[in-house]
Design a protein around this motif. Structure first.
Motif, PDB file in Angstrom:
ATOM      1  N   ILE A  55       0.840  -1.168  -0.019  1.00  0.00           N
ATOM      2  CA  ILE A  55      -0.063  -0.016  -0.025  1.00  0.00           C
ATOM      3  C   ILE A  55       0.797   1.037   0.016  1.00  0.00           C
ATOM      4  O   ILE A  55       1.648   1.457   0.888  1.00  0.00           O
ATOM      5  CB  ILE A  55      -0.914   0.113   1.290  1.00  0.00           C
ATOM      6  CG1 ILE A  55      -1.832  -1.163   1.398  1.00  0.00           C
ATOM      7  CG2 ILE A  55      -1.903   1.289   1.043  1.00  0.00           C
ATOM      8  CD1 ILE A  55      -2.614  -1.283   2.549  1.00  0.00           C
ATOM      9  N   ASP A  56       0.877   2.096  -1.161  1.00  0.00           N
ATOM     10  CA  ASP A  56       1.897   2.916  -1.314  1.00  0.00           C
ATOM     11  C   ASP A  56       1.587   4.300  -0.462  1.00  0.00           C
ATOM     12  O   ASP A  56       2.286   5.047  -0.103  1.00  0.00           O
ATOM     13  CB  ASP A  56       1.841   3.538  -2.549  1.00  0.00           C
ATOM     14  CG  ASP A  56       2.370   2.246  -3.485  1.00  0.00           C
ATOM     15  OD1 ASP A  56       3.806   1.986  -3.534  1.00  0.00           O
ATOM     16  OD2 ASP A  56       1.789   1.560  -4.328  1.00  0.00           O
ATOM     17  N   VAL A  57       0.226   4.682  -0.514  1.00  0.00           N
ATOM     18  CA  VAL A  57      -0.277   5.889   0.152  1.00  0.00           C
ATOM     19  C   VAL A  57      -1.532   5.603   0.907  1.00  0.00           C
ATOM     20  O   VAL A  57      -2.223   5.179   0.333  1.00  0.00           O
ATOM     21  CB  VAL A  57      -0.589   7.159  -0.693  1.00  0.00           C
ATOM     22  CG1 VAL A  57      -0.567   8.285  -0.082  1.00  0.00           C
ATOM     23  CG2 VAL A  57       0.913   7.276  -1.795  1.00  0.00           C
ATOM     24  N   LEU A  58      -1.762   6.153   2.276  1.00  0.00           N
ATOM     25  CA  LEU A  58      -2.848   6.262   3.110  1.00  0.00           C
ATOM     26  C   LEU A  58      -3.401   7.728   2.684  1.00  0.00           C
ATOM     27  O   LEU A  58      -2.685   8.604   2.903  1.00  0.00           O
ATOM     28  CB  LEU A  58      -2.494   5.993   4.078  1.00  0.00           C
ATOM     29  CG  LEU A  58      -3.899   6.099   5.308  1.00  0.00           C
ATOM     30  CD1 LEU A  58      -5.012   5.405   4.982  1.00  0.00           C
ATOM     31  CD2 LEU A  58      -3.240   6.530   6.868  1.00  0.00           C
ATOM     32  N   VAL A  59      -4.630   7.804   2.242  1.00  0.00           N
ATOM     33  CA  VAL A  59      -5.616   8.980   2.163  1.00  0.00           C
ATOM     34  C   VAL A  59      -6.509   9.028   3.091  1.00  0.00           C
ATOM     35  O   VAL A  59      -7.439   8.093   2.879  1.00  0.00           O
ATOM     36  CB  VAL A  59      -5.939   9.330   0.492  1.00  0.00           C
ATOM     37  CG1 VAL A  59      -6.893  10.578   0.517  1.00  0.00           C
ATOM     38  CG2 VAL A  59      -4.581   9.401  -0.533  1.00  0.00           C
ATOM     39  N   THR A  60      -6.111   9.821   3.985  1.00  0.00           N
ATOM     40  CA  THR A  60      -7.369   9.779   5.173  1.00  0.00           C
ATOM     41  C   THR A  60      -7.929  11.240   5.715  1.00  0.00           C
ATOM     42  O   THR A  60      -7.135  12.089   5.524  1.00  0.00           O
ATOM     43  CB  THR A  60      -6.778   9.142   6.511  1.00  0.00           C
ATOM     44  OG1 THR A  60      -7.733   9.125   7.495  1.00  0.00           O
ATOM     45  CG2 THR A  60      -5.624   9.836   6.822  1.00  0.00           C
ATOM     46  N   ASP A  61      -9.119  11.210   5.892  1.00  0.00           N
ATOM     47  CA  ASP A  61      -9.951  12.536   6.283  1.00  0.00           C
ATOM     48  C   ASP A  61      -9.075  12.500   7.803  1.00  0.00           C
ATOM     49  O   ASP A  61      -9.063  11.624   8.497  1.00  0.00           O
ATOM     50  CB  ASP A  61     -11.456  12.215   6.331  1.00  0.00           C
ATOM     51  CG  ASP A  61     -12.165  13.288   6.784  1.00  0.00           C
ATOM     52  OD1 ASP A  61     -11.598  14.393   6.996  1.00  0.00           O
ATOM     53  OD2 ASP A  61     -13.379  13.307   6.747  1.00  0.00           O
ATOM     54  N   LEU A  62      -8.996  13.683   8.111  1.00  0.00           N
ATOM     55  CA  LEU A  62      -8.580  14.200   9.566  1.00  0.00           C
ATOM     56  C   LEU A  62      -9.516  13.834  10.577  1.00  0.00           C
ATOM     57  O   LEU A  62      -9.422  13.615  11.831  1.00  0.00           O
ATOM     58  CB  LEU A  62      -8.032  15.329   9.565  1.00  0.00           C
ATOM     59  CG  LEU A  62      -6.705  15.574   9.784  1.00  0.00           C
ATOM     60  CD1 LEU A  62      -6.379  17.044   9.956  1.00  0.00           C
ATOM     61  CD2 LEU A  62      -5.849  14.855  10.823  1.00  0.00           C
ATOM     62  N   LEU A  72      -4.786   7.344  13.245  1.00  0.00           N
ATOM     63  CA  LEU A  72      -5.024   6.293  12.223  1.00  0.00           C
ATOM     64  C   LEU A  72      -3.576   6.060  11.479  1.00  0.00           C
ATOM     65  O   LEU A  72      -3.160   5.232  11.350  1.00  0.00           O
ATOM     66  CB  LEU A  72      -6.123   6.403  11.109  1.00  0.00           C
ATOM     67  CG  LEU A  72      -6.028   5.529  10.015  1.00  0.00           C
ATOM     68  CD1 LEU A  72      -6.189   4.070  10.546  1.00  0.00           C
ATOM     69  CD2 LEU A  72      -7.375   5.811   9.154  1.00  0.00           C
ATOM     70  N   ALA A  73      -3.253   7.253  11.136  1.00  0.00           N
ATOM     71  CA  ALA A  73      -2.096   7.126  10.302  1.00  0.00           C
ATOM     72  C   ALA A  73      -0.876   6.833  11.042  1.00  0.00           C
ATOM     73  O   ALA A  73       0.048   6.074  10.662  1.00  0.00           O
ATOM     74  CB  ALA A  73      -1.623   8.827   9.862  1.00  0.00           C
ATOM     75  N   ARG A  74      -0.699   6.963  12.200  1.00  0.00           N
ATOM     76  CA  ARG A  74       0.302   6.460  13.235  1.00  0.00           C
ATOM     77  C   ARG A  74       0.298   5.033  13.351  1.00  0.00           C
ATOM     78  O   ARG A  74       1.295   4.325  13.286  1.00  0.00           O
ATOM     79  CB  ARG A  74       0.211   7.117  14.743  1.00  0.00           C
ATOM     80  CG  ARG A  74       0.940   8.379  14.524  1.00  0.00           C
ATOM     81  CD  ARG A  74       0.994   9.251  16.020  1.00  0.00           C
ATOM     82  NE  ARG A  74      -0.301   9.950  16.442  1.00  0.00           N
ATOM     83  CZ  ARG A  74      -0.633  11.139  16.063  1.00  0.00           C
ATOM     84  NH1 ARG A  74       0.365  11.788  15.074  1.00  0.00           N
ATOM     85  NH2 ARG A  74      -1.627  11.585  16.377  1.00  0.00           N
ATOM     86  N   THR A  75      -0.981   4.485  13.541  1.00  0.00           N
ATOM     87  CA  THR A  75      -1.469   2.997  13.651  1.00  0.00           C
ATOM     88  C   THR A  75      -0.879   2.418  12.314  1.00  0.00           C
ATOM     89  O   THR A  75      -0.185   1.529  12.160  1.00  0.00           O
ATOM     90  CB  THR A  75      -2.753   2.888  13.965  1.00  0.00           C
ATOM     91  OG1 THR A  75      -3.041   3.435  15.185  1.00  0.00           O
ATOM     92  CG2 THR A  75      -3.002   1.408  14.092  1.00  0.00           C
ATOM     93  N   ALA A  76      -1.257   2.960  11.120  1.00  0.00           N
ATOM     94  CA  ALA A  76      -1.251   2.248   9.745  1.00  0.00           C
ATOM     95  C   ALA A  76       0.328   2.675   9.519  1.00  0.00           C
ATOM     96  O   ALA A  76       0.782   1.312   8.879  1.00  0.00           O
ATOM     97  CB  ALA A  76      -2.114   3.184   8.925  1.00  0.00           C
ATOM     98  N   THR A  77       0.830   3.541   9.638  1.00  0.00           N
ATOM     99  CA  THR A  77       2.515   3.599   9.129  1.00  0.00           C
ATOM    100  C   THR A  77       3.525   2.565  10.241  1.00  0.00           C
ATOM    101  O   THR A  77       4.270   2.352   9.918  1.00  0.00           O
ATOM    102  CB  THR A  77       3.098   4.933   9.372  1.00  0.00           C
ATOM    103  OG1 THR A  77       2.831   5.577  10.390  1.00  0.00           O
ATOM    104  CG2 THR A  77       2.260   5.581   8.004  1.00  0.00           C
ATOM    105  N   GLY A  78       2.816   2.328  11.421  1.00  0.00           N
ATOM    106  CA  GLY A  78       3.414   1.528  12.338  1.00  0.00           C
ATOM    107  C   GLY A  78       3.543  -0.265  11.741  1.00  0.00           C
ATOM    108  O   GLY A  78       4.146  -1.005  11.849  1.00  0.00           O
ATOM    109  N   LEU A  79       2.286  -0.201  11.057  1.00  0.00           N
ATOM    110  CA  LEU A  79       2.033  -1.394  10.392  1.00  0.00           C
ATOM    111  C   LEU A  79       2.783  -1.794   9.256  1.00  0.00           C
ATOM    112  O   LEU A  79       3.243  -2.733   8.575  1.00  0.00           O
ATOM    113  CB  LEU A  79       0.488  -1.944  10.188  1.00  0.00           C
ATOM    114  CG  LEU A  79      -0.265  -1.906  11.384  1.00  0.00           C
ATOM    115  CD1 LEU A  79      -1.663  -2.242  11.197  1.00  0.00           C
ATOM    116  CD2 LEU A  79       0.069  -3.458  12.021  1.00  0.00           C
ATOM    117  N   ARG A  80       2.794  -0.345   8.546  1.00  0.00           N
ATOM    118  CA  ARG A  80       3.416  -0.496   7.219  1.00  0.00           C
ATOM    119  C   ARG A  80       4.267   0.794   7.010  1.00  0.00           C
ATOM    120  O   ARG A  80       3.862   1.851   6.395  1.00  0.00           O
ATOM    121  CB  ARG A  80       2.222  -0.450   6.007  1.00  0.00           C
ATOM    122  CG  ARG A  80       1.630  -1.763   5.960  1.00  0.00           C
ATOM    123  CD  ARG A  80       0.365  -1.354   4.881  1.00  0.00           C
ATOM    124  NE  ARG A  80      -0.193  -2.895   4.518  1.00  0.00           N
ATOM    125  CZ  ARG A  80       0.273  -3.841   3.525  1.00  0.00           C
ATOM    126  NH1 ARG A  80       0.947  -3.467   2.709  1.00  0.00           N
ATOM    127  NH2 ARG A  80      -0.511  -4.888   3.522  1.00  0.00           N
TER     128      ARG A  80
END
Length: 133
Positions: A55-62, A72-80
């Motif tokens: 998964i190259d990029v996460l696009v997330t609403d704040l 969410l970004a901290r958790t997701a980038t912890g996984l990836r």
């Protein structure tokens, strides 16, 4: 990374508004991106854990129900750890930073945004992560 991944970056779109999520998904797919979608933090984390490819990029609403896109970004980038992040929000970036929702160096696209503005943000993230030849 396979050549197919290089040609067709994968973007995970997270927004609790189904219509906006669908519009972003269709817009990105028309421009050659592979997309994954999630409506909340739990779905997004499950996708990060279960998706077999990159998964190259996460696009997330704040502003997500019960959570912030920053968390969410901290958790997701912890996984990836290799995944880039683009935030979308109605808040101006300086206010989001002041409230502690995102870091000062985060990439935020303010709503309402054009397809070109979102693509520019994605290209910026992908260019930073592209291996140098």
């Amino acid at each position: 990374m396979t050549e197919a991944t290089q040609e067709r970056p994968t973007v995970l779109v997270v927004d609790d508004e189904e219509d906006l999520r669908d519009i972003m998904r269709r817009m990105l797919e028309r421009r050659g991106f592979a997309t994954l979608v999630a409506g909340d933090r739990e779905q997004a984390v499950a996708v990060c854990q279960d998706h077999p490819g990159v998964i190259d990029v996460l696009v997330t609403d704040l502003n997500l129900p019960g959570d912030s896109g920053g968390e969410l970004a901290r958790t997701a980038t912890g996984l990836r750890p290799e995944m880039g992040v683009v935030f979308i929000s109605g808040l101006p970036k300086d206010i989001a930073v002041t409230k502690g929702l995102i870091d000062a160096d985060a990439l935020l696209v303010k709503k309402p945004f054009t397809a070109d503005l979102l693509l520019e943000a994605l290209r910026s993230i992908l260019d930073q992560r592209a291996p140098t030849v």
